[in-house]
Design a protein around this motif. Structure first.
Motif, mmCIF file in Angstrom:
data_model
loop_
_atom_site.group_PDB
_atom_site.id
_atom_site.type_symbol
_atom_site.label_atom_id
_atom_site.label_comp_id
_atom_site.label_asym_id
_atom_site.label_seq_id
_atom_site.Cartn_x
_atom_site.Cartn_y
_atom_site.Cartn_z
ATOM 1 N N LYS A 1 0.831 -1.186 0.000
ATOM 2 C CA LYS A 1 0.000 0.000 0.000
ATOM 3 C C LYS A 1 0.872 1.244 0.000
ATOM 4 N N ARG A 2 0.291 2.318 -0.403
ATOM 5 C CA ARG A 2 0.998 3.586 -0.485
ATOM 6 C C ARG A 2 1.197 4.172 0.914
ATOM 7 N N VAL A 3 2.420 4.634 1.202
ATOM 8 C CA VAL A 3 2.731 5.253 2.487
ATOM 9 C C VAL A 3 3.563 6.517 2.253
ATOM 10 N N ALA A 4 3.615 7.366 3.260
ATOM 11 C CA ALA A 4 4.411 8.598 3.180
ATOM 12 C C ALA A 4 5.855 8.297 3.583
ATOM 13 N N PHE A 5 6.781 8.988 2.947
ATOM 14 C CA PHE A 5 8.200 8.911 3.299
ATOM 15 C C PHE A 5 8.402 9.850 4.472
ATOM 16 N N THR A 6 8.767 9.305 5.624
ATOM 17 C CA THR A 6 8.805 10.101 6.848
ATOM 18 C C THR A 6 10.134 10.831 7.025
ATOM 19 N N LYS A 7 10.136 11.762 7.947
ATOM 20 C CA LYS A 7 11.339 12.509 8.287
ATOM 21 C C LYS A 7 12.417 11.557 8.832
ATOM 22 N N VAL A 8 12.007 10.581 9.641
ATOM 23 C CA VAL A 8 12.956 9.607 10.200
ATOM 24 C C VAL A 8 13.584 8.789 9.076
ATOM 25 N N GLU A 9 12.793 8.358 8.111
ATOM 26 C CA GLU A 9 13.327 7.594 6.977
ATOM 27 C C GLU A 9 14.310 8.437 6.175
ATOM 28 N N ALA A 10 13.987 9.705 5.976
ATOM 29 C CA ALA A 10 14.897 10.608 5.262
ATOM 30 C C ALA A 10 16.202 10.780 6.036
ATOM 31 N N GLN A 11 16.113 10.867 7.351
ATOM 32 C CA GLN A 11 17.318 11.008 8.176
ATOM 33 C C GLN A 11 18.194 9.757 8.075
ATOM 34 N N ILE A 12 17.575 8.581 8.108
ATOM 35 C CA ILE A 12 18.336 7.336 7.976
ATOM 36 C C ILE A 12 19.035 7.301 6.617
ATOM 37 N N ALA A 13 18.314 7.689 5.572
ATOM 38 C CA ALA A 13 18.908 7.714 4.230
ATOM 39 C C ALA A 13 20.114 8.647 4.186
ATOM 40 N N GLU A 14 20.012 9.797 4.804
ATOM 41 C CA GLU A 14 21.126 10.754 4.814
ATOM 42 C C GLU A 14 22.308 10.236 5.635
ATOM 43 N N ILE A 15 22.032 9.465 6.677
ATOM 44 C CA ILE A 15 23.108 8.905 7.500
ATOM 45 C C ILE A 15 23.903 7.865 6.719
ATOM 46 N N ILE A 16 23.216 7.009 5.966
ATOM 47 C CA ILE A 16 23.923 5.934 5.245
ATOM 48 C C ILE A 16 24.447 6.371 3.882
ATOM 49 N N ARG A 17 23.937 7.475 3.340
ATOM 50 C CA ARG A 17 24.313 7.930 2.004
ATOM 51 C C ARG A 17 25.817 8.103 1.796
ATOM 52 N N PRO A 18 26.542 8.793 2.691
ATOM 53 C CA PRO A 18 27.978 8.999 2.433
ATOM 54 C C PRO A 18 28.761 7.699 2.277
ATOM 55 N N LYS A 19 28.465 6.702 3.080
ATOM 56 C CA LYS A 19 29.169 5.415 2.984
ATOM 57 C C LYS A 19 28.833 4.698 1.683
ATOM 58 N N LEU A 20 27.559 4.739 1.306
ATOM 59 C CA LEU A 20 27.155 4.091 0.059
ATOM 60 C C LEU A 20 27.841 4.750 -1.135
ATOM 61 N N VAL A 21 27.843 6.069 -1.164
ATOM 62 C CA VAL A 21 28.479 6.804 -2.257
ATOM 63 C C VAL A 21 29.983 6.516 -2.277
ATOM 64 N N ALA A 22 30.608 6.508 -1.108
ATOM 65 C CA ALA A 22 32.045 6.230 -1.028
ATOM 66 C C ALA A 22 32.368 4.832 -1.546
ATOM 67 N N ASP A 23 31.442 3.904 -1.372
ATOM 68 C CA ASP A 23 31.635 2.534 -1.847
ATOM 69 C C ASP A 23 31.208 2.358 -3.301
ATOM 70 N N GLY A 24 30.794 3.451 -3.956
ATOM 71 C CA GLY A 24 30.414 3.389 -5.362
ATOM 72 C C GLY A 24 29.044 2.787 -5.603
ATOM 73 N N LEU A 25 28.215 2.765 -4.584
ATOM 74 C CA LEU A 25 26.875 2.200 -4.713
ATOM 75 C C LEU A 25 25.913 3.290 -5.163
ATOM 76 N N TYR A 26 25.359 3.098 -6.327
ATOM 77 C CA TYR A 26 24.552 4.114 -6.989
ATOM 78 C C TYR A 26 23.070 3.989 -6.677
ATOM 79 N N PHE A 27 22.565 2.768 -6.651
ATOM 80 C CA PHE A 27 21.124 2.546 -6.501
ATOM 81 C C PHE A 27 20.915 1.343 -5.596
ATOM 82 N N VAL A 28 20.378 1.566 -4.413
ATOM 83 C CA VAL A 28 20.179 0.495 -3.441
ATOM 84 C C VAL A 28 18.768 0.568 -2.879
ATOM 85 N N GLY A 29 18.368 -0.501 -2.219
ATOM 86 C CA GLY A 29 17.105 -0.514 -1.488
ATOM 87 C C GLY A 29 17.403 -0.672 -0.015
#
Length: 87
Positions: free
Chosen positions: A1-29
């Motif tokens: 079902k459709r759900v809203a992307f929450t502020k907490v989810e956005a914060q988690i994404a921002e926390i893990i983003r630098p490591k993923l980018v540094a590892d060359g990971l472009y598109f992850v789930g």
């Protein structure tokens, strides 16, 4: 079902983003439950069809367009041509 992307989810994404980018990971789930990150799917992000159907966002098209842009920029850099990146 459709759900809203929450502020907490956005914060988690921002926390893990630098490591993923540094590892060359472009598109992850990222699998999240509440404020917990369960796993990061790097080989098969999944969910693309669901996103298309539920939110009307063509993720596959967006990913291909961005990959094509990256290839053009890399070719230009290798050949010494300076391009101005607009987005």
């Amino acid at each position: 079902k459709r759900v809203a992307f929450t502020k907490v989810e956005a914060q988690i994404a921002e926390i893990i983003r630098p490591k993923l980018v540094a590892d060359g990971l472009y598109f992850v789930g990222a699998d999240l439950v509440g404020n917990k990150l369960l796993e990061v799917n790097v080989f098969c992000p999944g969910g693309i069809n669901n996103i298309n159907e539920l939110y009307g966002i063509n993720v596959g098209e967006a990913v291909i367009q961005d990959l094509e842009k990256r290839v053009r920029l890399k070719k230009a850099k290798v050949s010494g041509i300076k391009l101005i990146q607009t987005s």
